[in-house]
Design an enzyme around this catalytic site. Structure first.
Site: not given
Length: 797
Positions: A236-238
């Site tokens: 995932g990621s931000n």
């Protein structure tokens, strides 16, 4: 030292001047004919602190050469392993039953991985895509980079000795071709489509009986949700961009925090790439890629987050009653195409299997063990993956690398349409921001899904975004948008996009709340949901970044502070209630899941005193983490989700539910059995081991809502959490101060090299543990004044 620096400066200026002063036609002639290596490819690599290479070249082929060389120097074993995968040779070298690295597909065994990739090779799928004219296919520059990368990798192999024990002396470490490099890019493109269905594609065989139970609609929908949700848990990621209205100097800011695997072929690798007068970009590249995936140049910075768009759909086939390998379209039978593939197997006879392909794509009989799609005498399922016709990702990355503004980043996306499964968040020196879910998706409109979904699809599409269309009707074809570069996908006009918001943020939820004050709506369900519950990570991120935007006067230092704030949104919502409920338990005991009464009284004060962070010195963080993982999601909250307040609901821990006390008892028992004190500092039990030494790791799991996400492996025999499987990877905090050089701080959490014998296998990991950063050396004067400067001229022999 001054004399050495003067020589380096003179050499660099000469190279820069020679390349930039030539007219275009003359430069092209020189690029093709006049290299320092007398006709071969070459590049200059300037290494600065932490082994970060700054690759200087005269053209794209030479740039690819320098990139391939430098990546091989750091990651030869991981790269070679990936090339074995895309050549369909894992069974030959490692045996058919071993589990492959999941970096390039979801195959459970080497044999199914090989059957798929060997089939791709024999069908010449990648060659056909390379032959497509741009923009449908890759540009000349992108192909030059691939060709150069292969040559650079091969030259490093020829001129150096492999010291990494993972592949030292291995027969499978061999030279590669430009086709191998392109095939690796293809594998990444189809990762969310055909790559997800490799086992089901290669196992699909015509039925031998006439009766097969149809899949249950609700079970299939639930399995599809879990399958698609696993993407953001594993990778995932931000990312957040702040506009000039919120910053101290009116320029933009970007914080990128991608969560990618810490081992294997989806690691990032950091570099700067420069062709004087043509290209100058710094950032992280996925291994095997000759372009920068996430990064910045002098004017713009960008990052990616894994998107919620579903990059595949299924077509339910009505089979010819007389032939289960033929299907009906508007009443007319159409024969499936056979793709017979033979794979060499270590210590065994070759294995031959037949795959079955249709106008929609391959027949697939499952997605993993949890989502069966049985091929019966009447029904089969074909997988449509539009990214199997997408080899444009390198051109999208090149467009970003050359962009001078967020508008030009968006222009690159609209022109090349090459991103298969990610969103883009960007900021520029002019103070502009961008969020866009510009990804290659099957053109599943809600109207088409309503009109053409099978009974199974009527459940899976609204629930999971997975369309299952009636393949027996020609009028259920996906159609084409006039601005799309390939048929059957959405054009740029349909992509959820937000420009010039005060902040633009994404943490792997849908586009809806990229900015909570300017929600995005009106997009098709296949892109993601609107008005549904957000993850705790999204909720915590929006709380943090909206408060930062309101506070204003932001600088790069504020981005750095946000990365390592290590706030636990779940803790803020629930820790106090958990402590009170713990203290109220009669006799200070709770019954565990095995029926044993457990003294939990020691946990109450620990939970109450916990600082609600996952810093390495936080006491109580580990206890809360183990407790939180054991409470069923359905029994967590008293106050349910409300679309009218999506950032703050659901809330209020349901301590009255029996699951709470049981989970508390189990968490306390677990820690005591492992010999871990309930108030032990997190860093003593959340760590990685490098060269025999423990390195404490801050951060925490997805489900606690933490920005600085890490997902380590729980091993009580080793003292807690060991080895991080995925999490914060190539991190960058970027801004501008009016000078020609961007203000950038970076971190590669797992360091440049996977070779334990290399000098840069753990140095940035130690920085990450200490929450320190690397100052980006982007401008020439910063590179050439690096105290660790090492200049290497690499060339073909």
């Amino acid at each position: 030292m001054r004399t050495r620096l003067r020589r380096i400066l003179v050499a660099a200026v000469a190279l820069l001047t020679a390349a930039s002063a030539l007219p275009a036609a003359a430069a092209e002639g020189q690029n093709r004919q006049q290299h320092p290596s007398h006709g071969g490819l070459s590049a200059t690599i300037r290494y600065t602190e932490y082994g970060i290479p700054h690759i200087l070249a005269r053209n794209y082929t030479d740039l690819g050469f320098g990139t391939g060389w430098a990546q091989a120097a750091d990651q030869v074993c991981t790269l070679a392993d990936g090339f074995v995968t895309v050549r369909g040779e894992r069974s030959r070298f490692f045996g058919p039953d071993a589990a492959p690295d999941f970096s390039l597909s979801s195959a459970a065994r080497n044999l199914s991985s090989d059957l798929y990739f060997q089939g791709v090779r024999e069908a010449r799928t990648v060659e056909k895509l390379l032959a497509e004219p741009a923009p449908r296919g890759p540009s000349r520059q992108a192909k030059d980079l691939m060709r150069g990368f292969a040559a650079g990798y091969n030259a490093w192999l020829e001129q150096n000795r492999v010291t990494d024990p993972a592949c030292k002396g291995a027969a499978w470490v061999r030279p590669v071709t430009a086709l191998d490099v392109a095939a690796r890019g293809f594998a990444l493109a189809v990762l969310g489509g055909q790559g997800r269905g490799v086992d089901g594609i290669t196992a699909a065989q015509p039925p031998t009986t006439t009766s097969t139970a149809a899949p249950d609609a609700q079970d299939t929908a639930r399995a599809a949700r879990e399958l698609l949700a696993a993407d953001t848990a594993d990778m995932g990621s931000n990312a957040v961009a702040f506009s000039g209205t919120t910053t101290a100097n009116g320029r933009g800011l970007l914080l990128g925090n991608p969560h990618y695997p810490w081992q294997g072929g989806r690691r990032f690798w950091q570099s700067q790439q420069t062709i004087p007068g043509e290209l100058n970009v710094s950032g992280g590249s996925l291994l095997g890629s000759a372009t920068v995936s996430i990064g910045h140049n002098a004017k713009v910075a960008w990052s990616h987050t894994v998107a919620t768009g579903v990059p595949l759909n299924l077509h339910q086939l009505t089979l010819d009653p007389a032939n289960p390998t033929a299907y009906l379209v508007d009443g007319r039978p159409e024969k499936m195409t056979q793709r017979t593939v033979t794979v060499r197997v270590k210590d065994g006879a070759p294995v031959t299997r037949t795959q079955w392909w249709t106008r929609y794509g391959p027949v697939v009989t499952s997605f993993g063990a949890s989502l069966p799609l049985p091929w019966s005498s009447t029904t089969a399922y074909a997988l449509n993956d539009p990214n199997s016709a997408n080899l444009r990702g390198s051109d999208t990355a090149l467009g970003f690398s050359q962009a001078r503004s967020t508008a030009e980043v968006l222009g690159s996306l609209r022109r090349t349409q090459g991103l298969p499964w990610v969103n883009t968040v960007a900021a520029d020196s002019g103070g502009h921001t961008l969020f866009t879910q510009s990804q290659v998706l099957p053109r599943i409109t809600d109207e088409l899904a309503q009109r053409c979904s099978t009974p199974l699809g009527k459940v899976t599409y609204p629930s999971a975004g997975l369309a299952i269309l009636d393949g027996s009707r020609a009028d259920c074809a996906l159609g084409s948008d006039p601005d799309a570069v390939q048929p059957g996908v959405f054009g740029p006009a349909k992509m959820p996009t937000l420009t010039d918001a005060a902040y633009a943020e994404n943490s792997n939820d849908s586009a809806w709340l990229a900015n909570a004050d300017r929600p995005l709506t009106g997009y098709e369900r296949v892109f993601g949901t609107i008005g549904t519950q957000r993850s705790l990570r999204t909720r915590g991120a929006i709380e943090d970044v909206s408060a930062m935007a309101q506070r204003g006067r932001l600088t790069v230092r504020d981005l750095q502070a946000q990365q390592f704030a290590n706030r636990v949104p779940a803790g803020d919502l629930a820790a106090a209630d958990a402590a009170k409920a713990c203290a109220a338990l009669p006799g200070g005991t709770a019954t565990g899941s095995d029926g044993t009464a457990v003294d939990v009284s020691g946990a109450c004060g620990v939970l109450a005193a916990w600082d609600r962070t996952v810093n390495t010195d936080s006491r109580g963080a580990l206890l809360f983490d183990r407790l939180w993982r054991k409470i069923p999601a359905a029994q967590l909250w008293k106050v349910p989700f409300s679309a009218a307040d999506p950032v703050h609901t659901p809330n209020t821990l349901n301590t009255a539910a029996p699951a709470f006390a049981t989970a508390l008892a189990d968490a306390v028992s677990e820690l005591r059995a492992a010999g871990i004190a309930l108030n032990s500092p997190l860093g003593q039990h959340q760590f990685v081991v490098r060269n025999g030494q423990r390195i404490a790791v801050s951060g925490g799991t997805e489900f606690l809502g933490i920005w600085n996400k890490v997902e380590p492996v729980w091993d009580p025999a080793q003292g807690g959490y060991t080895e991080v499987t995925t999490g914060s990877s190539y991190i960058q905090a970027v801004g501008w101060d009016g000078s020609r050089c961007p203000v950038a701080r970076t971190l590669l959490s797992y360091s440049q090299s996977s070779n334990p014998n290399a000098p840069h296998s753990s140095d940035q990991t130690r920085l990450y543990s200490q929450e320190k950063w690397v100052t980006s050396r982007f401008c020439e004067r910063d590179i050439l004044t690096s105290p660790g400067l090492k200049v290497v001229h690499v060339r073909e022999r």
